[in-house]
Structures are given as C-alpha cells and as structure tokens.
Write a protein that holds these residues in place. Structure first.
Motif, PDB file in Angstrom:
ATOM      1  N   HIS A   1      12.946 -23.460  -3.382  1.00 25.24           N
ATOM      2  CA  HIS A   1      13.258 -22.044  -3.605  1.00 25.24           C
ATOM      3  C   HIS A   1      11.986 -21.244  -3.874  1.00 25.24           C
ATOM      4  O   HIS A   1      11.807 -20.138  -3.329  1.00 25.24           O
ATOM      5  N   ARG A   2      11.113 -21.796  -4.700  1.00 25.22           N
ATOM      6  CA  ARG A   2       9.862 -21.096  -5.003  1.00 25.22           C
ATOM      7  C   ARG A   2       8.992 -20.949  -3.761  1.00 25.22           C
ATOM      8  O   ARG A   2       8.333 -19.915  -3.565  1.00 25.22           O
TER       9      ARG A   2
ATOM     10  N   ARG B   1      10.090 -20.704  -0.674  1.00 21.16           N
ATOM     11  CA  ARG B   1      10.686 -19.643   0.133  1.00 21.16           C
ATOM     12  C   ARG B   1      10.362 -18.267  -0.428  1.00 21.16           C
ATOM     13  O   ARG B   1      10.072 -17.321   0.319  1.00 21.16           O
ATOM     14  N   GLU B   2      10.404 -18.168  -1.773  1.00 26.20           N
ATOM     15  CA  GLU B   2      10.101 -16.886  -2.405  1.00 26.20           C
ATOM     16  C   GLU B   2       8.662 -16.469  -2.150  1.00 26.20           C
ATOM     17  O   GLU B   2       8.372 -15.311  -1.845  1.00 26.20           O
ATOM     18  N   ARG B   3       7.740 -17.422  -2.263  1.00 26.75           N
ATOM     19  CA  ARG B   3       6.333 -17.114  -2.013  1.00 26.75           C
ATOM     20  C   ARG B   3       6.113 -16.712  -0.558  1.00 26.75           C
ATOM     21  O   ARG B   3       5.361 -15.785  -0.247  1.00 26.75           O
TER      22      ARG B   3
ATOM     23  N   ALA C   1       8.342 -15.395   1.433  1.00 24.94           N
ATOM     24  CA  ALA C   1       8.928 -14.072   1.631  1.00 24.94           C
ATOM     25  C   ALA C   1       8.025 -12.979   1.094  1.00 24.94           C
ATOM     26  O   ALA C   1       7.796 -11.941   1.735  1.00 24.94           O
ATOM     27  N   ASP C   2       7.470 -13.185  -0.083  1.00 24.84           N
ATOM     28  CA  ASP C   2       6.590 -12.202  -0.692  1.00 24.84           C
ATOM     29  C   ASP C   2       5.343 -12.011   0.161  1.00 24.84           C
ATOM     30  O   ASP C   2       4.871 -10.883   0.383  1.00 24.84           O
TER      31      ASP C   2
END
Length: 335
Positions: free
Chosen positions: A320-321, A323-325, A327-328
């Motif tokens: 999840h982290r 993917r978040e990175r 995306a950011d």
C-alpha cells in the motif's frame, strides 16, 4: 488461502501450514487451521502412542472411543473443511527462503509457510519379559487414563524412575491393594515413609518377568523366583520424542523437567525456539492426555494463523505504501 499447483496425487506443492503428525494434537490443529481457510497438509506415519489401548478415556463426549476411530473421525473432519491428510513420514525439514522445504520419505517434497510438529513420542519400556506384550491392557501407566478400568484390582507398580513412587501413591486412589516393586530403584527415606503411611507394600529385588494364566495377567516374578500375585502392572516408561527430522532447523529434544524423558521446548502457545515452528501434544509435554493434546493443537494453530495474518498485513501495508508513493510521484511529475 494460497493458490497452488497440484502434484499427481492431489498433494499441492505449497501450503500455508504443514502439520507433521496426525494424532489428537496434529488433527485438532489442522482442523482449526482448515476452518480458518488455510491450506493445510497433515503428514502422518500412522503409529499413535495410544494404539495398544482399547479406548481413550477422560475425553469429554468421546469416553471410551477407540484410538483408531478417534483418528478416523478427526481425519474426516479435517478433510471436510478442505485440509489434506496423507500417510507417510517426514525425513527432513530445512528453511527455503521464508518458508520450509519438507522432504517426505517416499521422495516427495512440499513447502510450508509454517510448521506444526505433533509427532508425539515413543514409550521406552523396561526390558522385562512379558511387559511389552501386555502394554495398554494389564500394563498401564496413567491412572487418569486407566485407573477407573483397573479399579479395585491388585496393582503392582514397577519402579523405573523419579515418577514411580508418585505413580504408586496415585494408583492408591483407585485400589487399596497396591505394592511397589523396587526393581532397580533405591527409595529415599521420605519415599519409604510415604509408602508405609499409605499402606503400600514394597517388594525388593529386580523384576524379571510377568506371569500369566491363560489370557490374563497372574503375577510378577522377581529375580529370586518369587511370584507376587498381581492383576495390573503400572510402569512409567521413558519418553523419546520423534524429532530427528528437525535437526536441519537446529531443533532437538531435551530432558523434560519432570524427569520422564524428552520433549521439544516451547512457550505456552506452542511456539518453539525456531521461527515459524510450533509444537503441540506429547512431543512438547509427555504428560499430556488426549484432551489436553487436542487443546494444545488448537491453541498452536490459532497462534500460527495469527502469525500468518500479521505477516500478510505487513506485506499489504508495504504494498500500500509503495502504491501511495508511486501515486504521489506521478502527481508531482505531472505538475
């Protein structure tokens, strides 16, 4: 549940948990894990410790059930929830990345993310003529397992180790006619006083044989030729665990604090000294009865499942982290 490729006989290449040993502890653990929707393989050699006994006693709801029937019922319950049970032995276990490679005796190999060892133990009996042949019938060891069945009979306790006097004192609860055969043991003054105070006689001299009349036990013969009439003989065998296949993981048997033989040490939840390996039943505690062994198997299984859940959550959070990175980073680069 982990998706797997199947081998020719339906056994998969990889499981969430491989259970070694299919007695009360192993099957109870496997059932708990299968109900938790884990992929489970039970490998059982088919040599249960209690096989010579006519029935399992003290097991609530199943009093007197034969050991063979209990195992068959357990296997069916495990299979009905998607678990697999195969006959065979495990020759060796080694680490394979974050899992375990389990080598079976017929040359097959499987992988397990976790391992539950419930192989039980072997009872090493004294070398007394006729003793092993009557083991599980007129030769018994546990008063809670067999005391009711031999109540009010003439009981002889064969002194073989540190638990023998305690064993004689316990059997006195079920029979007023109990004697201790000192055999090769030496009694302390305190032990001799306890026996005398409770009306338990002591027969000196080494025991050499059990005497029979037809199909029944008739007495105990000592080295001087004397025969003491007895209907039941109680003996405390030495426990030897089945654990040689764990050598590749650095796990080995040590002496149990009670002095009755070996065990594989673990914490109260069954977690061993090797990461990812749990133990349950008589391999962990030689004094466990069937009900306690089954409970220990279920408790170890719950610990294993919780450990797997924790691992899966860690991986999910890491993904999840990531993917978040990602995306950011994509949003920033688009600006």
């Amino acid at each position: 549940m982990t998706a797997q490729l199947e081998q020719e006989d339906g056994v998969m290449q990889e499981y969430d948990v491989v259970v070694v040993g299919g007695g009360a502890a192993g099957l109870s653990g496997a059932l708990t894990l299968a109900r938790a929707r884990r992929s489970v393989l039970v490998v059982d050699a088919g040599r249960p410790r209690n096989a010579p006994a006519e029935g399992v006693h003290g097991l609530l709801g199943r009093e007197g059930i034969s050991p063979a029937e209990l195992v068959e019922r357990g296997r069916a319950e495990v299979r009905s929830h998607g678990g697999q049970v195969v006959s065979g032995e495990v020759d060796a276990v080694v680490r394979d990345g974050e899992a375990f490679a389990v080598a079976l005796s017929e040359g097959r190999r499987v992988r397990g993310r976790r391992l539950l060892v419930a192989t039980g133990l072997v009872d090493e009996l004294p070398e007394v003529e006729g003793l092993r042949e009557r083991w599980g019938r007129e030769v018994v060891h546990c008063p809670y397992c067999h005391g009711w069945e031999v109540r009010d009979r003439a009981v002889g306790v064969l002194a073989t180790g540190p638990m023998s006097v305690h064993q004689a004192l316990l059997f006195r609860q079920w029979s007023r006619d109990v004697v201790l055969f000192s055999h090769t043991a030496e009694l302390s003054a305190e032990e001799a006083e306890q026996l005398a105070a409770t009306g338990i006689g002591v027969v000196p001299g080494e025991v050499v044989a059990l005497e029979t009349e037809g199909e029944r036990l008739a007495g105990v013969r000592t080295a001087d030729g004397s025969v003491v009439e007895r209907q039941v003989v109680a003996v405390a065998p030495r426990a030897r665990v089945r654990a040689g296949f764990l050598a590749g993981l650095g796990l080995g048997a040590v002496e149990h604090p009670s002095g009755v033989g070996e065990h594989l040490p673990s914490d109260t939840a069954g977690r061993s000294g090797a990461a990812g390996v749990w133990v349950a039943g008589n391999v962990a505690d030689p004094l466990m009865q069937v009900g306690a062994a089954a409970a220990a198997g279920a408790a170890a299984a719950a610990g294993i499942n919780a450990d797997l859940v924790a691992e899966e959550v860690r991986r999910a959070v890491a993904a999840h982290r990531t993917r978040e990175r990602t995306a950011d980073g994509g949003v920033l680069s688009g600006r």
